[in-house]
Write a protein that holds these residues in place. Structure first.
Motif, PDB file in Angstrom:
ATOM      1  N   GLN A   1     -99.614  32.135   4.736  1.00  0.00           N
ATOM      2  CA  GLN A   1    -100.031  33.470   5.180  1.00  0.00           C
ATOM      3  C   GLN A   1     -98.946  34.141   6.025  1.00  0.00           C
ATOM      4  N   THR A   2     -98.714  35.416   5.785  1.00  0.00           N
ATOM      5  CA  THR A   2     -97.807  36.210   6.612  1.00  0.00           C
ATOM      6  C   THR A   2     -98.432  36.384   7.991  1.00  0.00           C
ATOM      7  N   GLU A   3     -97.608  36.236   9.038  1.00  0.00           N
ATOM      8  CA  GLU A   3     -98.087  36.410  10.406  1.00  0.00           C
ATOM      9  C   GLU A   3     -97.149  37.355  11.149  1.00  0.00           C
ATOM     10  N   THR A   4     -97.671  38.048  12.147  1.00  0.00           N
ATOM     11  CA  THR A   4     -96.838  38.990  12.898  1.00  0.00           C
ATOM     12  C   THR A   4     -95.689  38.267  13.595  1.00  0.00           C
ATOM     13  N   GLY A   5     -95.876  37.012  13.991  1.00  0.00           N
ATOM     14  CA  GLY A   5     -94.826  36.242  14.656  1.00  0.00           C
ATOM     15  C   GLY A   5     -93.674  35.847  13.747  1.00  0.00           C
ATOM     16  N   ASP A   6     -93.807  36.128  12.441  1.00  0.00           N
ATOM     17  CA  ASP A   6     -92.732  35.787  11.498  1.00  0.00           C
ATOM     18  C   ASP A   6     -91.481  36.618  11.748  1.00  0.00           C
ATOM     19  N   GLY A   7     -91.654  37.807  12.281  1.00  0.00           N
ATOM     20  CA  GLY A   7     -90.504  38.687  12.465  1.00  0.00           C
ATOM     21  C   GLY A   7     -89.997  39.202  11.132  1.00  0.00           C
TER      22      GLY A   7
ATOM     23  N   GLY B   1     -94.134  39.296   0.962  1.00  0.00           N
ATOM     24  CA  GLY B   1     -93.992  39.998   2.225  1.00  0.00           C
ATOM     25  C   GLY B   1     -92.607  39.907   2.845  1.00  0.00           C
ATOM     26  N   ALA B   2     -91.596  39.748   2.008  1.00  0.00           N
ATOM     27  CA  ALA B   2     -90.217  39.648   2.512  1.00  0.00           C
ATOM     28  C   ALA B   2     -89.606  41.035   2.593  1.00  0.00           C
ATOM     29  N   GLU B   3     -88.889  41.270   3.675  1.00  0.00           N
ATOM     30  CA  GLU B   3     -88.148  42.517   3.790  1.00  0.00           C
ATOM     31  C   GLU B   3     -86.941  42.500   2.863  1.00  0.00           C
ATOM     32  N   VAL B   4     -86.384  41.298   2.646  1.00  0.00           N
ATOM     33  CA  VAL B   4     -85.166  41.153   1.844  1.00  0.00           C
ATOM     34  C   VAL B   4     -85.254  39.882   1.021  1.00  0.00           C
ATOM     35  N   TRP B   5     -84.724  39.950  -0.205  1.00  0.00           N
ATOM     36  CA  TRP B   5     -84.530  38.758  -1.026  1.00  0.00           C
ATOM     37  C   TRP B   5     -83.031  38.503  -1.030  1.00  0.00           C
ATOM     38  N   LEU B   6     -82.601  37.477  -0.312  1.00  0.00           N
ATOM     39  CA  LEU B   6     -81.179  37.192  -0.148  1.00  0.00           C
ATOM     40  C   LEU B   6     -80.815  35.943  -0.963  1.00  0.00           C
ATOM     41  N   LYS B   7     -80.861  36.081  -2.281  1.00  0.00           N
ATOM     42  CA  LYS B   7     -80.606  34.932  -3.149  1.00  0.00           C
ATOM     43  C   LYS B   7     -79.163  34.445  -3.061  1.00  0.00           C
ATOM     44  N   GLU B   8     -78.263  35.271  -2.510  1.00  0.00           N
ATOM     45  CA  GLU B   8     -76.851  34.890  -2.397  1.00  0.00           C
ATOM     46  C   GLU B   8     -76.625  33.727  -1.433  1.00  0.00           C
ATOM     47  N   VAL B   9     -77.605  33.428  -0.562  1.00  0.00           N
ATOM     48  CA  VAL B   9     -77.446  32.285   0.346  1.00  0.00           C
ATOM     49  C   VAL B   9     -78.160  31.037  -0.170  1.00  0.00           C
TER      50      VAL B   9
ATOM     51  N   THR C   1     -87.508  34.788   9.713  1.00  0.00           N
ATOM     52  CA  THR C   1     -88.153  33.688   9.010  1.00  0.00           C
ATOM     53  C   THR C   1     -87.552  33.551   7.623  1.00  0.00           C
ATOM     54  N   LEU C   2     -87.016  32.378   7.354  1.00  0.00           N
ATOM     55  CA  LEU C   2     -86.418  32.049   6.055  1.00  0.00           C
ATOM     56  C   LEU C   2     -87.533  31.512   5.163  1.00  0.00           C
ATOM     57  N   LEU C   3     -87.827  32.220   4.097  1.00  0.00           N
ATOM     58  CA  LEU C   3     -88.916  31.856   3.195  1.00  0.00           C
ATOM     59  C   LEU C   3     -88.394  31.058   2.005  1.00  0.00           C
ATOM     60  N   TYR C   4     -89.117  29.993   1.671  1.00  0.00           N
ATOM     61  CA  TYR C   4     -88.743  29.143   0.537  1.00  0.00           C
ATOM     62  C   TYR C   4     -89.999  28.761  -0.236  1.00  0.00           C
ATOM     63  N   ALA C   5     -89.832  28.357  -1.487  1.00  0.00           N
ATOM     64  CA  ALA C   5     -90.975  28.034  -2.332  1.00  0.00           C
ATOM     65  C   ALA C   5     -91.179  26.542  -2.562  1.00  0.00           C
TER      66      ALA C   5
END
Length: 122
Positions: A12-18, A37-45, A95-99
């Motif tokens: 779940q997305t939370e406000t503390g995720d930043g 809920g990602a502001e950016v998809w940074l697949k280059e990293v 917050t770095l999101l991964y699957a």
């Protein structure tokens, strides 16, 4: 100054995720843009496809995966994207999101360690 956090994209997305940044090379299966809920998809990293295939989320390979992935992050092509992550964290939590299913052996852990200065940058 913020800090780097990691989180499975299916949580779940939370406000503390930043500021939420998806750091996988492939879009997470079954997820909509809104749910991620990602502001950016940074697949280059993300790790290279070859490194991901070799690792295969086999825990016994994690140490070598970590070293190889850190080497990829030091590469000139990744540097501007790594620098972008570092500039975002100066202003807020990131917050770095991964699957990946494995919460102890995945690329987001390695990326966070690298960004936090726990892995060699040279």
């Amino acid at each position: 100054m913020g800090q780097f956090k990691i989180k499975r994209v299916y949580e779940q997305t939370e406000t503390g995720d930043g500021f939420r940044v998806l750091v996988d090379r492939l879009w997470p299966r079954g997820m909509t843009k809104e749910r991620v809920g990602a502001e950016v998809w940074l697949k280059e990293v993300a790790p290279s496809p070859e490194l991901c295939r070799w690792f295969g989320h086999v825990p016994e390979r994690f140490e070598q995966f970590q070293a190889s992935y850190a080497a990829e992050l030091r590469d000139e092509a990744a540097r501007p994207h790594v620098d972008q992550l570092r500039s975002w964290v100066k202003e807020q939590d990131v917050t770095l999101l991964y699957a990946a299913k494995d919460e102890r052996h995945n690329q987001a852990i390695v990326l966070k360690r690298y960004l936090d200065g726990e892995l060699p940058r040279e």
